[in-house]
Each structure stands twice: as C-alpha cells, then as structure tokens.
Design a protein around this motif. Structure first.
Motif, PDB file in Angstrom:
ATOM      1  N   ASN A   1       0.928  -1.224   0.001  1.00 29.95           N
ATOM      2  CA  ASN A   1       0.040   0.111   0.053  1.00 29.95           C
ATOM      3  C   ASN A   1       0.890   1.230   0.097  1.00 29.95           C
ATOM      4  O   ASN A   1       0.514   2.299  -0.367  1.00 29.95           O
ATOM      5  CB  ASN A   1      -0.791   0.015   1.208  1.00 29.95           C
ATOM      6  CG  ASN A   1      -1.916  -0.924   1.144  1.00 29.95           C
ATOM      7  OD1 ASN A   1      -2.591  -1.046   0.048  1.00 29.95           O
ATOM      8  ND2 ASN A   1      -2.570  -1.504   2.182  1.00 29.95           N
TER       9      ASN A   1
ATOM     10  N   LYS B   1       1.196  10.866  -3.916  1.00 27.79           N
ATOM     11  CA  LYS B   1       1.990  11.888  -3.395  1.00 27.79           C
ATOM     12  C   LYS B   1       2.879  12.372  -4.775  1.00 27.79           C
ATOM     13  O   LYS B   1       3.124  13.578  -4.598  1.00 27.79           O
ATOM     14  CB  LYS B   1       2.995  11.451  -2.295  1.00 27.79           C
ATOM     15  CG  LYS B   1       2.178  11.115  -1.023  1.00 27.79           C
ATOM     16  CD  LYS B   1       3.211  10.635   0.200  1.00 27.79           C
ATOM     17  CE  LYS B   1       2.329  10.277   1.323  1.00 27.79           C
ATOM     18  NZ  LYS B   1       3.307  10.054   2.568  1.00 27.79           N
TER      19      LYS B   1
ATOM     20  N   GLN C   1       0.297   4.772  -2.157  1.00 20.80           N
ATOM     21  CA  GLN C   1       0.360   6.092  -1.565  1.00 20.80           C
ATOM     22  C   GLN C   1       1.383   6.975  -2.174  1.00 20.80           C
ATOM     23  O   GLN C   1       1.231   8.066  -2.112  1.00 20.80           O
ATOM     24  CB  GLN C   1       0.490   5.854   0.161  1.00 20.80           C
ATOM     25  CG  GLN C   1      -0.801   5.085   0.717  1.00 20.80           C
ATOM     26  CD  GLN C   1      -0.502   4.634   2.064  1.00 20.80           C
ATOM     27  OE1 GLN C   1       0.527   5.087   2.599  1.00 20.80           O
ATOM     28  NE2 GLN C   1      -1.293   3.949   2.539  1.00 20.80           N
TER      29      GLN C   1
END
Length: 212
Positions: A6, A14, A10
């Motif tokens: 994950n 970003k 993520q």
C-alpha cells in the motif's frame, strides 16, 4: 494485503500531486507520446534507478535493465528495446551503466553455484575471461572487483557496437553514441569511463557489417 504494498500506491499519489504542483500540464503532455534522447542499459539492482540518479523526469530516458547490465546477443528482449530506441525513437545516446558492488559481477567472479542464475552468470564470466590477464594481476580482491565492474561495462559497450542494425545507423550518420559509465553506491556519483563508441572502426574485422 500487506501495508508495504500500500505504501507504493500511497507514494504514487504523493508523487502525482508533487509533479502537478510544479507543472499542472505535465501528464497531459506526457500522454501525447515520448521522444527520449537517451537509452539506458543498466543493472536491475533496486539501488540504481536511472531517472533518479540523473535527476530526470519520466519521458527523458528509455530503459532496459538486467542483472549486471549485460548485452547478450541472444537476448531478444534487450535487442527489441535497442531496436525500438534506435529505429523508432531515434535516441542519440545509449548509456551502458554498471555499478560498483554489483552482486551479479561478484557472483560471476566466484566458483559458487547459484542454480538457474548460473546460466546468466556465464555471460559475465566470459567478460572476465576476456580480461583475465589484467584482472588476475590485481592482488587486492576489492580492487579487482571494482575493475571488473568497469571492464564488464566496456565489454558490453563493445557487444552493443557489434549489433548489425546499430551499424546501419552509423552508415547514415554519427548517432547513436554508446557510452560506458559506472555508478557508485557509496557516494551516488556516476563515473564516466571515457569509453564512447559511435562507429564500428574499433571492432575486429569479423564483427563489421558492410554498408552496402
């Protein structure tokens, strides 16, 4: 599903946000196509990402990676990448980049068995054999290892220069140039080996293809 996977997703979010903040139209332009000037043939080692260590953005470098940055003439994957880069993308520079501390090079210097990997390591051992006189004269093991990394890069630059469709490009002009570099994990700097080829003139006669 583990949290570690994950983190990749993520991180992607970003990164996208960061890029858009700097250039809101970046992805719109990127989606239109690619025209990289460089082809990078590097090691699969996760510590040597081509765009990051050269501070370039996606779209700048076409990339092919394998264990110990080898140019093997029976590797249809690599040859397909090089062909597309040269014939379609018209890259002007090909960088063969090794790195000090390369596990594949280290393994090939030993007599240890590595199972299926031994088949690939044979190609690296061939590069050692071609330079055995110089390498065997180096008493310090670390120095010999570092020198072999450099010599292996030079061997792969030569192997690339032997490819017939690259020589076809040289019949038409000066590009592409093939450069031999080595990356240092210890300080993050790239060492240019001063070994650049853009013709078949330095090859043995048997490897030269006629322009006719």
């Amino acid at each position: 599903m583990s949290n570690s996977i994950n983190l990749l997703k993520q991180g992607n979010i970003k990164w996208v946000e960061s890029v858009k903040e700097k250039d809101p139209t970046f992805f719109d332009e990127l989606a239109k196509g690619q025209s990289p000037e460089f082809l990078w043939i590097g090691c699969s080692d996760s510590r040597v990402p081509a765009t990051q260590i050269t501070d370039t953005m996606p779209g700048s470098i076409f990339v092919q990676r394998n264990i110990a940055n080898m140019v093997v003439h029976t590797d249809s994957n690599l040859l397909s990448v090089v062909y597309y880069a040269v014939k379609v993308l018209k890259v002007k520079h090909i960088v063969v980049c090794g790195h000090y501390g390369c596990g594949g090079v280290k393994a090939a210097m030993s007599n240890q068995k590595f199972g299926f990997l031994d088949n690939w390591l044979l190609h690296i051992k061939d590069a050692y054999r071609a330079n055995a006189k110089e390498l065997d004269a180096i008493e310090n093991e670390d120095d010999r290892f570092n020198r072999f990394v450099e010599l292996n890069v030079k061997e792969q630059v030569q192997n690339l220069a032997k490819v017939s469709f690259l020589q076809e490009e040289w019949d038409q002009g000066e590009f592409p140039y093939i450069h031999g570099w080595v990356y240092s994990l210890k300080d993050g700097l790239i060492k240019d080996l001063g070994y650049t080829i853009n013709s078949n003139q330095g090859l043995q006669e048997v490897y030269k293809y006629s322009g006719e």
